[in-house]
Scaffold this motif. Structure first.
Motif, mmCIF file in Angstrom:
data_model
loop_
_atom_site.group_PDB
_atom_site.id
_atom_site.type_symbol
_atom_site.label_atom_id
_atom_site.label_comp_id
_atom_site.label_asym_id
_atom_site.label_seq_id
_atom_site.Cartn_x
_atom_site.Cartn_y
_atom_site.Cartn_z
ATOM 1 N N VAL A 162 0.853 -1.191 0.000
ATOM 2 C CA VAL A 162 0.000 0.000 0.000
ATOM 3 C C VAL A 162 0.890 1.243 0.000
ATOM 4 C CG1 VAL A 162 -1.697 1.345 1.303
ATOM 5 C CG2 VAL A 162 -1.910 -1.140 1.177
ATOM 6 N N THR A 169 -13.537 5.040 2.615
ATOM 7 C CA THR A 169 -12.478 4.057 2.337
ATOM 8 C C THR A 169 -11.207 4.368 3.130
ATOM 9 O OG1 THR A 169 -11.797 5.242 0.316
ATOM 10 C CG2 THR A 169 -13.382 3.419 0.074
ATOM 11 N N LEU A 205 -9.444 1.733 5.530
ATOM 12 C CA LEU A 205 -8.019 1.430 5.495
ATOM 13 C C LEU A 205 -7.391 1.599 6.871
ATOM 14 C CD1 LEU A 205 -5.527 0.726 3.713
ATOM 15 C CD2 LEU A 205 -5.198 3.200 3.443
ATOM 16 N N TRP A 253 -4.062 6.652 -3.764
ATOM 17 C CA TRP A 253 -3.290 5.517 -3.255
ATOM 18 C C TRP A 253 -3.142 4.443 -4.292
ATOM 19 C CZ3 TRP A 253 -7.264 5.024 1.196
ATOM 20 C CH2 TRP A 253 -8.469 4.513 0.744
ATOM 21 N N VAL A 262 -1.645 -0.834 9.234
ATOM 22 C CA VAL A 262 -1.622 0.248 8.245
ATOM 23 C C VAL A 262 -1.707 1.591 8.951
ATOM 24 C CG1 VAL A 262 -2.833 1.288 6.283
ATOM 25 C CG2 VAL A 262 -2.592 -1.201 6.420
ATOM 26 N N VAL A 275 -4.797 -0.675 -2.822
ATOM 27 C CA VAL A 275 -5.977 -0.817 -1.963
ATOM 28 C C VAL A 275 -7.112 -1.361 -2.831
ATOM 29 C CG1 VAL A 275 -7.599 0.328 -0.402
ATOM 30 C CG2 VAL A 275 -5.211 1.098 -0.517
#
Length: 120
Positions: free
Chosen positions: A19, A103, A107, A85, A113, A88
């Motif tokens: 990510v 979102t 995440l 990003w 993360v 994802v």
């Protein structure tokens, strides 16, 4: 010694599991706003628990409160700074998920993360 290497343009951060997030630099104002919002979340948790929602964490405990402050602070910094990003996907792993407040919150609900982002 402190080297002034202030980033003025958005940049990529590598988080975890492939990510990457493209973020705008966080100014003092953005960080202060995120801290204020995190503090309001803690106050709301404390008030809701006092009103009888016993399933909520006891943020009168310093360690618990600090953990929740860090989590909220990461989330609000992410909401203020993430522009795009890579890496994802939806739960099936086949569809790229777009950046939105929902979102970003999803995440950041993944502990490693959120912690990786906070360390940057």
């Amino acid at each position: 010694m402190l080297k002034l290497n202030v980033k003025l343009e958005p940049f990529w951060l590598d988080l975890d599991n492939g990510v990457q997030v493209f973020v705008r630099p966080c100014s003092t104002a953005i960080v202060s706003l995120a801290q204020a919002k995190a503090a309001r979340e803690i106050i709301a948790l404390r008030e809701r628990r006092a009103a009888g929602e016993t399933s909520l964490p006891d943020v009168t405990d310093a360690e618990t409160r600090n953990a929740y402050i860090q989590a909220y602070l990461s989330e609000y910094l992410g909401l203020a700074s993430i522009l795009e990003w890579r890496g994802v996907f939806d739960p099936t792993g086949t569809v790229v998920v777009g950046v939105s407040p929902e979102t970003i919150r999803g995440l950041f609900s993944i502990p490693h993360v959120s912690q990786a982002f906070f360390k940057h």
